[in-house]
Structure formats: C-alpha cells, structure tokens
Enzyme design. Sequence first.
Site, PDB file in Angstrom:
ATOM      1  CD  GLU A  88      -2.920  -1.209   2.273  1.00 28.98           C
ATOM      2  OE1 GLU A  88      -4.132  -1.298   2.050  1.00 28.98           O
ATOM      3  OE2 GLU A  88      -2.441  -1.215   3.416  1.00 28.98           O
ATOM      4  CB  CYS A 112       5.369  -3.306  16.437  1.00 34.03           C
ATOM      5  SG  CYS A 112       7.099  -2.955  16.045  1.00 34.03           S
ATOM      6  CB  CYS A 115       2.205  -2.077  13.740  1.00 38.24           C
ATOM      7  SG  CYS A 115       2.504  -1.905  11.979  1.00 38.24           S
ATOM      8  CB  SER A 211       8.925   3.880  15.509  1.00 46.72           C
ATOM      9  OG  SER A 211       8.656   4.394  14.224  1.00 46.72           O
ATOM     10  CG  LEU A 212      11.864   6.165  21.796  1.00 49.69           C
ATOM     11  CD1 LEU A 212      13.137   5.550  21.238  1.00 49.69           C
ATOM     12  CD2 LEU A 212      12.157   7.511  22.450  1.00 49.69           C
ATOM     13  CB  CYS A 332       0.472   5.813  11.601  1.00 49.05           C
ATOM     14  SG  CYS A 332       1.102   7.368  11.063  1.00 49.05           S
TER      15      CYS A 332
END
Length: 351
Positions: A88, A112, A115, A211-212, A332
């Site tokens: 995508e 993760c 996500c 990305s913390l 996101c």
Amino acid sequence: MTITRYDATRDDLAALLAGQPRYRVDQVWTGLYDQLADPSEITALPKAVRTELEAALPPALEAVTEQTSDRGETVKWLWALGDGIEVETVLMHYAERSTVCISSQAGCAMGCGFCATGQAGFDRQLTAGEIVEQVVQAARRARDDGRRLSNVVFMGMGEPMANYDPTWAAVERFHADLGLSARHLTVSTVGIVPGIRRLATEALPVNLAVSLHAADDALRDELVPINRRYPLSTLMDACAGYLLAKGRRLSFEWALIDGVNDRDRDARLLVERSRSLPLPAHVNLIPLNPTPGYAVQGSSPRRVREFRDLLREGGVNATVRRTRGTDIDAACGQLRATHATSEPVAIRARR
Ligand code: SAH
Ligand code: SF4
C-alpha cells in the site's frame, strides 16, 4: 527475468536500446523521471521503440484499489506486484505540501503488536524499482490534482532499515532523478541500529524518524520486540551519532496508547531521552490508530494534549500528528494489504 521500468538502470536501458542512437537512453530516462510518463507516452521516441519498451519494461505496480478520503486530500492505493503480493501507498495533500507515505517491504517481520503490518507478518522485500514506482505514481496523481509531490516518508508497510540497499537506491533516485530534496525525505525506523549507523555514513542527509513509543527498556521490549536486540542505550547512541554526522533534525514517533505509554512517568522519561541527545529530538505524537489485532485503545484527545504539554514543559518540541484516512485504514499502522473480497475493484469517493 524481466526488469520493471523503475528497476532499470541506464545500463539496462542501453542494453535494451542496442542499435539505437546513444541519446535514446537519455530520452527514456527523461520520459520516465521528468515527465513521469509510461514508455508508450514518451513522444520523443519512435513509435516502434515505444511499443518495444512498453513490453520490455513492465510496470511493477498494478492498482487493485484506489480509495480517497478527507474530501480527496488523502488517497490510498493497494497495489499488486508482479507476483501478486500486495502493498500500500498513501498520498496526503496538505495546504503547503503533498506527502507520500511509501512501503519498503511487503509486510514486516518486526512484530510490533499494535501495528497492522506487524500483525500480518512478512511477505518479501521490495526492489528499489517497486519503491520508486510508488513515488512516481503518487507524483503523477499529485500533478493531476494540480499539486506537486514534495515529501516522501518511509512510514508505510515494512521496516526500511531491514531492506537497506533497495531503500537507499530508491532514496538516491528520488533525489537525483525525481528532484526531491533530501530535507524532504524521511526514513522511519523501529530502531535497527546497524541501519542507523550506516545511514549516518551516506552522503545525502535525509531526515531520520525513530519509532520510540517507550523510553524504558522494560516497556519497549514489550511494545517493540526488536528492542531486545537493540536496547535503548545502544539506540540512543546511534541516534546521537546520526545527529552529529548529519546535523539534521531527528524525530521520535510516539503512538499514544491509553494507560500504557501515556502516563506522566512516560513523558518524564521521554523528555530525558530526548534531551540526552546532542540536539533534542522532536517528538511526533500519534494517538494510536485502531487495528484488528490489538485490544488496547489510543489515548483520549485530552490526554494527548496533556502529554504534549508535559513534553513542552520539559523543553521538548512536540506536535500532535493529525490523523489522515482512518476511515479507509490509511492511517499509521493500519496498512496490511488485505482487502475485503466483496469490495468493488476501484473505489473512488466523490470529490
Ligand atoms: N517500520 C518503520 C516504518 C513503518 S511504520 C517504523 O516502525 O518506524 C510507520 C509508523 O507508524 C511508525 O512510527 C509506527 O510505529 C507507527 N504505527 C504503527 N502502528 C501504529 C498504530 N496502530 N497507530 C499509530 N501509529 C502506528
Ligand atoms: Fe514493522 Fe514498523 Fe509496524 Fe513495527 S511499526 S511492525 S517495524 S511496520
């Protein structure tokens, strides 16, 4: 093996155009990158050459669906690659810029839990041409919308630092051939330390987003499993190295999860981490977007503002990202390349 049109190098074109005058390679290159044209549309070429190139250099992406939301300001494509695997791309128009969010891998192996891409697992690496063509398609669409594509972010599917060479080859194409400035290119990583260190040695100073999501190892191990391999001390060290090498702004991405990483304590630790760098990192706050496989919720708008204020009081620059395209799963972490089988082939909202 056939080569896709944006995977082809100048040498590949020269080989395809053997027997033609030398300047043909430049004509094709200009057509593909300056005019964003299909080979069949490059009118500088004789008809027979156009036809031949159109067949010899197939596109890498075939649109399966195209959806728009935010009154046409957000466009999401689901593409089928040559082998049928899907990825995508999301284009977002803002008042002052148009940004495309691209995929670097089909799926992602980083796991993760919050996500959607991570939940679906890893399919395969993308080639440089498959990455470049996403940007070309978005640039064309922007042009049709009377806009100019200005920014590229690697925040779609996949982990760019786990597909380093194609990612970097694509970045170089964006800069050298599509005329995008390094300042407007952002690589986002979950924190693959060797990738960050390598990025620091490249000539082009792109923006780095890390990305913390958690500022202590116990919580980060849970949210972002790769933290067990590259814990925060190592990650911060690599971030500091990047800042020193590039002098570019570094940003931390933080998806706010209700009761998980939005406590006062999290804000305090994040301030400390951010300020430990040679230049304080900018923090981008994103209220967690809903995904099918994660029960926990995003923080409330009020808590998002409070968290932002805590960071600001601590001397850290923080902005809340406006969410785009949630209704079409384009936000996101919502990209997973599954599409309802009952959906029509091309959904295009009224504009
Ligand atoms: N793999 C890279 C780039 C793609 S993910 C990375 O992790 O940085 C792009 C961004 O979306 C990352 O900051 C990621 O943490 C964030 N993200 C993932 N899932 C999300 C969700 N459900 N809500 C909000 N942001 C999410
Ligand atoms: Fe992969 Fe990034 Fe999603 Fe983590 S957040 S699973 S690294 S795409």
